[in-house]
Design a protein around this motif. Structure first.
Motif, PDB file in Angstrom:
ATOM      1  N   VAL A 200       0.841  -1.198   0.000  1.00  0.00           N
ATOM      2  CA  VAL A 200       0.000   0.000   0.000  1.00  0.00           C
ATOM      3  C   VAL A 200       0.879   1.252   0.000  1.00  0.00           C
ATOM      4  N   GLY A 201       1.940   1.236   0.782  1.00  0.00           N
ATOM      5  CA  GLY A 201       2.845   2.386   0.818  1.00  0.00           C
ATOM      6  C   GLY A 201       3.497   2.658  -0.527  1.00  0.00           C
ATOM      7  N   VAL A 202       3.919   1.616  -1.215  1.00  0.00           N
ATOM      8  CA  VAL A 202       4.534   1.778  -2.537  1.00  0.00           C
ATOM      9  C   VAL A 202       3.523   2.331  -3.532  1.00  0.00           C
ATOM     10  N   VAL A 203       2.292   1.806  -3.514  1.00  0.00           N
ATOM     11  CA  VAL A 203       1.263   2.283  -4.445  1.00  0.00           C
ATOM     12  C   VAL A 203       0.920   3.742  -4.146  1.00  0.00           C
ATOM     13  N   ARG A 204       0.888   4.119  -2.869  1.00  0.00           N
ATOM     14  CA  ARG A 204       0.622   5.526  -2.521  1.00  0.00           C
ATOM     15  C   ARG A 204       1.696   6.448  -3.075  1.00  0.00           C
ATOM     16  N   ARG A 205       2.960   6.007  -2.955  1.00  0.00           N
ATOM     17  CA  ARG A 205       4.068   6.860  -3.396  1.00  0.00           C
ATOM     18  C   ARG A 205       4.201   6.919  -4.917  1.00  0.00           C
ATOM     19  N   TYR A 206       4.074   5.772  -5.581  1.00  0.00           N
ATOM     20  CA  TYR A 206       4.403   5.713  -7.006  1.00  0.00           C
ATOM     21  C   TYR A 206       3.212   5.498  -7.924  1.00  0.00           C
ATOM     22  N   GLY A 207       2.037   5.264  -7.365  1.00  0.00           N
ATOM     23  CA  GLY A 207       0.858   5.033  -8.189  1.00  0.00           C
ATOM     24  C   GLY A 207       0.732   3.571  -8.578  1.00  0.00           C
ATOM     25  N   ALA A 208      -0.368   3.268  -9.217  1.00  0.00           N
ATOM     26  CA  ALA A 208      -0.672   1.877  -9.579  1.00  0.00           C
ATOM     27  C   ALA A 208      -0.259   1.610 -11.020  1.00  0.00           C
ATOM     28  N   SER A 209       0.467   0.525 -11.217  1.00  0.00           N
ATOM     29  CA  SER A 209       0.780   0.072 -12.573  1.00  0.00           C
ATOM     30  C   SER A 209      -0.494  -0.522 -13.162  1.00  0.00           C
ATOM     31  N   PRO A 210      -0.510  -0.833 -14.448  1.00  0.00           N
ATOM     32  CA  PRO A 210      -1.714  -1.470 -15.022  1.00  0.00           C
ATOM     33  C   PRO A 210      -2.100  -2.767 -14.299  1.00  0.00           C
ATOM     34  N   ASP A 211      -1.109  -3.566 -13.890  1.00  0.00           N
ATOM     35  CA  ASP A 211      -1.416  -4.810 -13.172  1.00  0.00           C
ATOM     36  C   ASP A 211      -2.036  -4.517 -11.807  1.00  0.00           C
ATOM     37  N   VAL A 212      -1.497  -3.524 -11.114  1.00  0.00           N
ATOM     38  CA  VAL A 212      -2.046  -3.162  -9.802  1.00  0.00           C
ATOM     39  C   VAL A 212      -3.443  -2.582  -9.978  1.00  0.00           C
ATOM     40  N   GLN A 213      -3.650  -1.791 -11.024  1.00  0.00           N
ATOM     41  CA  GLN A 213      -4.976  -1.232 -11.271  1.00  0.00           C
ATOM     42  C   GLN A 213      -5.988  -2.345 -11.520  1.00  0.00           C
ATOM     43  N   ALA A 214      -5.570  -3.410 -12.204  1.00  0.00           N
ATOM     44  CA  ALA A 214      -6.465  -4.557 -12.418  1.00  0.00           C
ATOM     45  C   ALA A 214      -6.848  -5.190 -11.084  1.00  0.00           C
ATOM     46  N   LEU A 215      -5.892  -5.259 -10.160  1.00  0.00           N
ATOM     47  CA  LEU A 215      -6.170  -5.793  -8.823  1.00  0.00           C
ATOM     48  C   LEU A 215      -7.166  -4.900  -8.091  1.00  0.00           C
ATOM     49  N   VAL A 216      -6.968  -3.595  -8.185  1.00  0.00           N
ATOM     50  CA  VAL A 216      -7.873  -2.640  -7.543  1.00  0.00           C
ATOM     51  C   VAL A 216      -9.278  -2.772  -8.128  1.00  0.00           C
ATOM     52  N   ASP A 217      -9.357  -2.855  -9.463  1.00  0.00           N
ATOM     53  CA  ASP A 217     -10.659  -3.000 -10.114  1.00  0.00           C
ATOM     54  C   ASP A 217     -11.364  -4.275  -9.660  1.00  0.00           C
ATOM     55  N   ALA A 218     -10.611  -5.378  -9.569  1.00  0.00           N
ATOM     56  CA  ALA A 218     -11.207  -6.639  -9.120  1.00  0.00           C
ATOM     57  C   ALA A 218     -11.699  -6.530  -7.678  1.00  0.00           C
ATOM     58  N   ALA A 219     -10.942  -5.846  -6.832  1.00  0.00           N
ATOM     59  CA  ALA A 219     -11.331  -5.700  -5.426  1.00  0.00           C
ATOM     60  C   ALA A 219     -12.557  -4.813  -5.268  1.00  0.00           C
ATOM     61  N   ASN A 220     -12.745  -3.859  -6.180  1.00  0.00           N
ATOM     62  CA  ASN A 220     -13.882  -2.940  -6.093  1.00  0.00           C
ATOM     63  C   ASN A 220     -15.168  -3.513  -6.678  1.00  0.00           C
ATOM     64  N   ASN A 221     -15.078  -4.613  -7.374  1.00  0.00           N
ATOM     65  CA  ASN A 221     -16.263  -5.244  -7.954  1.00  0.00           C
ATOM     66  C   ASN A 221     -16.769  -6.348  -7.040  1.00  0.00           C
ATOM     67  N   PRO A 222     -18.069  -6.683  -7.145  1.00  0.00           N
ATOM     68  CA  PRO A 222     -18.581  -7.786  -6.335  1.00  0.00           C
ATOM     69  C   PRO A 222     -17.917  -9.100  -6.734  1.00  0.00           C
ATOM     70  N   ALA A 223     -17.900 -10.027  -5.830  1.00  0.00           N
ATOM     71  CA  ALA A 223     -17.310 -11.342  -6.103  1.00  0.00           C
ATOM     72  C   ALA A 223     -18.029 -12.014  -7.265  1.00  0.00           C
ATOM     73  N   GLU A 224     -17.251 -12.679  -8.122  1.00  0.00           N
ATOM     74  CA  GLU A 224     -17.847 -13.355  -9.275  1.00  0.00           C
ATOM     75  C   GLU A 224     -18.475 -14.685  -8.878  1.00  0.00           C
ATOM     76  N   VAL A 225     -17.997 -15.263  -7.799  1.00  0.00           N
ATOM     77  CA  VAL A 225     -18.541 -16.523  -7.294  1.00  0.00           C
ATOM     78  C   VAL A 225     -19.043 -16.262  -5.881  1.00  0.00           C
ATOM     79  N   GLY A 226     -20.327 -16.486  -5.652  1.00  0.00           N
ATOM     80  CA  GLY A 226     -20.890 -16.274  -4.329  1.00  0.00           C
ATOM     81  C   GLY A 226     -20.325 -17.260  -3.321  1.00  0.00           C
ATOM     82  N   LYS A 227     -20.361 -16.889  -2.066  1.00  0.00           N
ATOM     83  CA  LYS A 227     -19.820 -17.759  -1.018  1.00  0.00           C
ATOM     84  C   LYS A 227     -20.501 -19.125  -0.990  1.00  0.00           C
TER      85      LYS A 227
END
Length: 105
Positions: free
Chosen positions: A63-90
């Motif tokens: 988190v500290g590295v992303v705050r300082r340097y921003g998100a690469s495309p791969d990190v942005q994909a991780l952020v996007d996945a985390a912000n979306n609802p789960a694709e498979v329900g519990k």
């Protein structure tokens, strides 16, 4: 003629050997580390380096590295996945696992 070698104490395993560290720091280093870095009042204390919070160390550093340097495309994909609802329900997680599917067959 014998070749020179370091003192035996430098070759012995220390408490830090499990971390890949073969040498033992000077005794004063731990005391200095506590007084200057780890305590809140230390002269070079950094809250970003505080450990044993709710986040693990790796997540905290990431988190500290992303705050300082921003998100690469791969990190942005991780952020996007985390912000979306789960694709498979519990309740349906067993359907996503091949081992679970084999057990239920």
């Amino acid at each position: 003629m014998d070749r020179p070698s370091p003192p035996a104490s430098l070759l012995e395993l220390s408490d830090l050997s499990g971390f890949g560290i073969r040498l033992t720091p000077a005794p004063e280093v731990w005391e200095w580390l506590q007084a200057e870095i780890l305590v809140d009042t230390g002269s070079i204390h950094n809250e970003d380096h505080a450990h044993l919070k709710l986040q693990s160390h790796d997540v905290e550093e990431f988190v500290g590295v992303v705050r300082r340097y921003g998100a690469s495309p791969d990190v942005q994909a991780l952020v996007d996945a985390a912000n979306n609802p789960a694709e498979v329900g519990k309740l349906n997680i067993s359907r996503a696992c091949g081992t679970c599917l084999l057990k239920s067959a």
